[in-house]
Design a protein around this motif. Structure first.
Motif, PDB file in Angstrom:
ATOM      1  N   ILE A  76       4.446  -2.935  12.581  1.00 40.02           N
ATOM      2  CA  ILE A  76       4.810  -1.545  12.327  1.00 40.02           C
ATOM      3  C   ILE A  76       6.324  -1.512  12.140  1.00 40.02           C
ATOM      4  O   ILE A  76       7.074  -1.922  13.038  1.00 40.02           O
ATOM      5  N   TRP A  77       6.744  -1.076  10.965  1.00 39.48           N
ATOM      6  CA  TRP A  77       8.165  -0.957  10.654  1.00 39.48           C
ATOM      7  C   TRP A  77       8.530   0.522  10.656  1.00 39.48           C
ATOM      8  O   TRP A  77       7.853   1.337  10.030  1.00 39.48           O
ATOM      9  N   LEU A  78       9.590   0.852  11.366  1.00 42.83           N
ATOM     10  CA  LEU A  78      10.101   2.209  11.442  1.00 42.83           C
ATOM     11  C   LEU A  78      11.502   2.200  10.846  1.00 42.83           C
ATOM     12  O   LEU A  78      12.373   1.467  11.331  1.00 42.83           O
ATOM     13  N   GLU A  79      11.684   2.951   9.761  1.00 47.19           N
ATOM     14  CA  GLU A  79      12.974   2.969   9.063  1.00 47.19           C
ATOM     15  C   GLU A  79      13.443   1.547   8.746  1.00 47.19           C
ATOM     16  O   GLU A  79      14.614   1.216   8.871  1.00 47.19           O
ATOM     17  N   GLY A  80      12.488   0.682   8.356  1.00 43.29           N
ATOM     18  CA  GLY A  80      12.808  -0.682   7.938  1.00 43.29           C
ATOM     19  C   GLY A  80      12.965  -1.705   9.049  1.00 43.29           C
ATOM     20  O   GLY A  80      13.237  -2.869   8.768  1.00 43.29           O
ATOM     21  N   THR A  81      12.776  -1.316  10.302  1.00 42.63           N
ATOM     22  CA  THR A  81      12.913  -2.233  11.437  1.00 42.63           C
ATOM     23  C   THR A  81      11.558  -2.453  12.090  1.00 42.63           C
ATOM     24  O   THR A  81      10.844  -1.489  12.386  1.00 42.63           O
ATOM     25  N   LEU A  82      11.213  -3.714  12.314  1.00 43.34           N
ATOM     26  CA  LEU A  82       9.970  -4.042  13.013  1.00 43.34           C
ATOM     27  C   LEU A  82      10.072  -3.541  14.452  1.00 43.34           C
ATOM     28  O   LEU A  82      10.976  -3.943  15.190  1.00 43.34           O
ATOM     29  N   VAL A  83       9.168  -2.645  14.844  1.00 37.28           N
ATOM     30  CA  VAL A  83       9.209  -2.042  16.179  1.00 37.28           C
ATOM     31  C   VAL A  83       7.922  -2.239  16.983  1.00 37.28           C
ATOM     32  O   VAL A  83       7.852  -1.833  18.139  1.00 37.28           O
ATOM     33  N   GLY A  84       6.920  -2.835  16.383  1.00 37.37           N
ATOM     34  CA  GLY A  84       5.665  -3.021  17.102  1.00 37.37           C
ATOM     35  C   GLY A  84       4.610  -3.605  16.190  1.00 37.37           C
ATOM     36  O   GLY A  84       4.909  -4.056  15.077  1.00 37.37           O
ATOM     37  N   GLY A  85       3.394  -3.574  16.669  1.00 33.41           N
ATOM     38  CA  GLY A  85       2.324  -4.109  15.854  1.00 33.41           C
ATOM     39  C   GLY A  85       0.957  -3.764  16.394  1.00 33.41           C
ATOM     40  O   GLY A  85       0.803  -3.252  17.508  1.00 33.41           O
ATOM     41  N   VAL A  86      -0.014  -4.048  15.556  1.00 32.33           N
ATOM     42  CA  VAL A  86      -1.422  -3.884  15.899  1.00 32.33           C
ATOM     43  C   VAL A  86      -2.152  -5.112  15.409  1.00 32.33           C
ATOM     44  O   VAL A  86      -1.666  -5.824  14.517  1.00 32.33           O
ATOM     45  N   LEU A  87      -3.297  -5.365  15.984  1.00 31.80           N
ATOM     46  CA  LEU A  87      -4.015  -6.576  15.588  1.00 31.80           C
ATOM     47  C   LEU A  87      -5.501  -6.455  15.846  1.00 31.80           C
ATOM     48  O   LEU A  87      -5.945  -5.608  16.615  1.00 31.80           O
ATOM     49  N   PHE A  88      -6.216  -7.294  15.139  1.00 32.05           N
ATOM     50  CA  PHE A  88      -7.592  -7.606  15.505  1.00 32.05           C
ATOM     51  C   PHE A  88      -7.461  -8.866  16.342  1.00 32.05           C
ATOM     52  O   PHE A  88      -7.292  -9.961  15.797  1.00 32.05           O
ATOM     53  N   ARG A  89      -7.481  -8.727  17.664  1.00 33.32           N
ATOM     54  CA  ARG A  89      -7.345  -9.897  18.531  1.00 33.32           C
ATOM     55  C   ARG A  89      -8.519 -10.838  18.307  1.00 33.32           C
ATOM     56  O   ARG A  89      -8.368 -12.049  18.259  1.00 33.32           O
ATOM     57  N   THR A  90      -9.700 -10.253  18.173  1.00 33.08           N
ATOM     58  CA  THR A  90     -10.887 -11.006  17.775  1.00 33.08           C
ATOM     59  C   THR A  90     -11.586 -10.224  16.670  1.00 33.08           C
ATOM     60  O   THR A  90     -11.458  -9.002  16.583  1.00 33.08           O
ATOM     61  N   PHE A  91     -12.299 -10.941  15.831  1.00 32.49           N
ATOM     62  CA  PHE A  91     -13.015 -10.306  14.727  1.00 32.49           C
ATOM     63  C   PHE A  91     -14.218 -11.176  14.412  1.00 32.49           C
ATOM     64  O   PHE A  91     -14.081 -12.323  13.995  1.00 32.49           O
ATOM     65  N   ASP A  92     -15.416 -10.649  14.653  1.00 31.94           N
ATOM     66  CA  ASP A  92     -16.654 -11.389  14.409  1.00 31.94           C
ATOM     67  C   ASP A  92     -17.551 -10.537  13.509  1.00 31.94           C
ATOM     68  O   ASP A  92     -18.332  -9.714  13.988  1.00 31.94           O
ATOM     69  N   ALA A  93     -17.394 -10.734  12.206  1.00 32.34           N
ATOM     70  CA  ALA A  93     -18.148  -9.935  11.237  1.00 32.34           C
ATOM     71  C   ALA A  93     -19.652 -10.178  11.365  1.00 32.34           C
ATOM     72  O   ALA A  93     -20.439  -9.247  11.207  1.00 32.34           O
ATOM     73  N   ALA A  94     -20.049 -11.409  11.661  1.00 32.37           N
ATOM     74  CA  ALA A  94     -21.477 -11.716  11.775  1.00 32.37           C
ATOM     75  C   ALA A  94     -22.125 -10.916  12.910  1.00 32.37           C
ATOM     76  O   ALA A  94     -23.246 -10.426  12.762  1.00 32.37           O
ATOM     77  N   GLN A  95     -21.428 -10.772  14.028  1.00 31.94           N
ATOM     78  CA  GLN A  95     -21.944 -10.001  15.167  1.00 31.94           C
ATOM     79  C   GLN A  95     -21.599  -8.514  15.059  1.00 31.94           C
ATOM     80  O   GLN A  95     -22.135  -7.695  15.796  1.00 31.94           O
ATOM     81  N   GLY A  96     -20.666  -8.183  14.156  1.00 31.49           N
ATOM     82  CA  GLY A  96     -20.279  -6.788  13.984  1.00 31.49           C
ATOM     83  C   GLY A  96     -19.420  -6.251  15.113  1.00 31.49           C
ATOM     84  O   GLY A  96     -19.467  -5.066  15.432  1.00 31.49           O
ATOM     85  N   VAL A  97     -18.605  -7.132  15.717  1.00 32.22           N
ATOM     86  CA  VAL A  97     -17.782  -6.753  16.860  1.00 32.22           C
ATOM     87  C   VAL A  97     -16.356  -7.262  16.658  1.00 32.22           C
ATOM     88  O   VAL A  97     -16.152  -8.393  16.205  1.00 32.22           O
ATOM     89  N   CYS A  98     -15.392  -6.414  17.012  1.00 29.73           N
ATOM     90  CA  CYS A  98     -14.002  -6.850  16.996  1.00 29.73           C
ATOM     91  C   CYS A  98     -13.269  -6.190  18.158  1.00 29.73           C
ATOM     92  O   CYS A  98     -13.767  -5.236  18.757  1.00 29.73           O
TER      93      CYS A  98
END
Length: 190
Positions: A76-98
């Motif tokens: 997440i960039w705020l006014e051009g500066t990286l200030v945070g983030g988000v993620l899929f820590r896990t992602f299992d499309a076959a099981q349909g869970v993330c």
């Protein structure tokens, strides 16, 4: 490669969501240095990224996860500066869970950025990838993160007592989730 504009922050600043990649390691490390104490209060991200090699390896691990369709990470960039983030820590499309997660440095707190960014991730997971269950796992003491789960309309599934040892202390972990059917019928604006 791409940036997704987030609505203006609550303070009116311009914010955007972008992939966070190994070539961002220096910027990521500078961000960790600015927010190390705050970010590290409940999660090990700050402790695991204390030098450039660690930062690069961490971001590479998510590049590898993305290549394996097992996770993704965005800044997440705020006014051009990286200030945070988000993620899929896990992602299992076959099981349909993330599992989704987030972090912010103190300067970015209270602007609605995480809620907006996680909403984009969940929309993509449910609508584009067919994910059925999206999880949010949080230390019971992390009230800010719990408030995000509540704003997202997630349901608290339960507490895993003393399930996580961090910095010498055992923490209870709460599991929150939303199901695709619930996500699709949430009120507009959530």
């Amino acid at each position: 490669m791409f940036a997704i504009p987030l609505s203006r922050s609550l303070a009116g600043e311009t914010a955007e969501l972008r992939p966070l990649e190994p070539w961002n390691a220096e910027e990521f490390l500078a961000h960790m240095d600015r927010g190390r104490e705050y970010i590290g209060e409940y999660i090990g991200l700050a402790d695991a990224n204390t030098d450039l090699d660690q930062a690069r390896a961490f971001l590479q691990s998510y590049a590898d996860k993305q290549a394996a369709d097992a996770g993704r990470i965005y800044g997440i960039w705020l006014e051009g500066t990286l200030v945070g983030g988000v993620l899929f820590r896990t992602f299992d499309a076959a099981q349909g869970v993330c599992e989704v997660g987030c972090w912010l440095e103190p300067a970015a707190v209270g602007r609605g950025l995480v809620t907006q960014a996680i909403t984009l991730l969940i929309d993509w997971a449910v609508e584009r990838r067919g994910i059925h269950r999206v999880e949010w796992v949080v230390s019971s003491g992390n009230s800010a993160s719990i408030k995000v789960a509540e704003r997202l309309g997630m349901t608290r599934d339960g507490v895993m007592r003393q399930a996580y040892s961090f910095r010498g202390t055992r923490h209870d972990l709460e599991v929150w989730s939303t199901l695709a059917t619930e996500w699709r019928r949430r009120p507009v604006g959530h």
